[in-house]
Design an enzyme around this catalytic site. Sequence first.
Site, PDB file in Angstrom:
ATOM      1  CG  ASP A  14      40.593  31.540  37.200  1.00 44.64           C
ATOM      2  OD1 ASP A  14      40.314  32.755  36.975  1.00 44.64           O
ATOM      3  OD2 ASP A  14      41.143  31.537  38.364  1.00 44.64           O
ATOM      4  CD  GLU A 195      45.120  38.394  35.253  1.00 44.94           C
ATOM      5  OE1 GLU A 195      45.452  37.652  36.139  1.00 44.94           O
ATOM      6  OE2 GLU A 195      44.135  39.221  35.404  1.00 44.94           O
TER       7      GLU A 195
END
Length: 535
Positions: A14, A195
């Site tokens: 991430d 997302e």
Amino acid sequence: MTIRNPILRGFNPDPSIVRVGDDYYLATSTFEWMPGVQIHHSRDLADWRLVARPLNRPSQIDLRGDPDSCGVWAADLSYVGGRFHLVYTDVKRYGRTTVDGAVGASLRDFHNYWVWSDRIDGDWSDPVHLNSSGFDPALFHDDDGRSWLLNMLWDHRPGRPRFGGIVVQELDLRAGRLTGERHNIFGGTPLGFTEGPHLYKRDGWYHLLVAEGGTERNHAVVMARSRHLFGPYEVHPDGPVLTAQGRPAAALQRTGHGDLVDTPAGATWLVYLCGRPLPASDRCVLGRETAIQPVVWGDDGWLRTRDGTAMPMGEVPSDATCATAAQIDERTDFAGATLPDAFQWLRTPCPDDIFSLSARPGWLRLHGRETIGSHFTQSLVARRQQAFRYSAETLLDYRPDTFQQAAGLVCYYNSSKFHYLHITADDDGGRVLQVLSALPVGDGTSAITAPITIGAGPVALRVEVDHEALRCGYRVGDAGEWQWLDETFAADLLSDEATIAGLPNFTGTFVGMACQDVSGAGKPADFRYFHYMER
């Protein structure tokens, strides 16, 4: 020089990147591992050094009780007004995915927080709770001086898509709170699982970057744009900007969840997560890592990879003056007052409760705490596995009194999958050596090897991993020949893909030291050194 991807090897997912002057800072998620969030620094986008773990005290974070692969998700790093800002999710409940999507399994707790600091390596603020409406928060600082919080919207209702789109709401940085209405600005594409939002402004366009396709083999970086912050957003005409979907020959798989940064010269680079599967089992024991490559803006105002194929690049030509990371050969003698940067521990914000570097100078003392599978106070200190072939060893001084006490060397993914080479006591109080394995088979199972009687004194423990195979050895004292156990253990079970059905698997394999005492006596174990060597 050549940048060889990934730039951050081992569990580093991430990525969020920001440039301040000539300095680049890159934040990655840590999930249940403490301290929370890793921030690396670079001047050339090739060589990166860990400079901060900002969530490091009890007033900021407490992950005790957070399930496996929960905790700190998708930290987003930004800079405005002379201050660094970090927003992130603390996941307190994930639930267990069911085939019929039962509502009980979809009731999840995602709490989004904001911290800040005037220095990247300074003391970060206590957190401000922003919302709990979904995960993957990110800040966008518009050119009119206003700041906006984005996150995905989680919809737990039966019959609804769980990923309910990307929402945005204004954040008043001075007042320290959200203000105004929440707007759902993007519902995603047919890839689904929308997302990881990031927003940029260029040439009068708002460019929205999201992750889609799920964080497995269909993962992708997707972009859309609008003349207005609240949309409507037009999806990129070429489809995903970056993906390895349907490209099994690509060295980097699972590519997605990206972020953009511009160099001082105006070039644009994309950082993104990726996975490197083992060649035989096709499993990712190293978890999700971070890669980087240049991208270009076309005459039509859309972003693309340089060759227009949307393919991830294993090697990238670079102007960097230093080579990228070589194989690691790192021996740690615990002579300092602080734990070396390579090591982390699980969940608790009170490390003094589980280990000490001063109780026995020159040794790392682990206090016997809860079981090796505990989600609360577990005495386990470990570092990332960053290569497919490595060895790790330690010297352990430990005298258990009962079978309820154990300490040793562990290869650990989470509480449902690990191989634990440990010393414990038999019914007569004699020391024995065994390997306890938690295996992600069915609803979870375990196996243990036959006990090996060992004599008095410190014992050196060693693991050697070669792709899918793991073997364990020991020797009494710190010299002499290694004695190898007969069994070969499945290292590839410590991977994202080998799992108990329905549970999240978003981290990666660690190797380190552990100590348990389920009698409650707190019997400690002392470790003289830890040597991690890639082969």
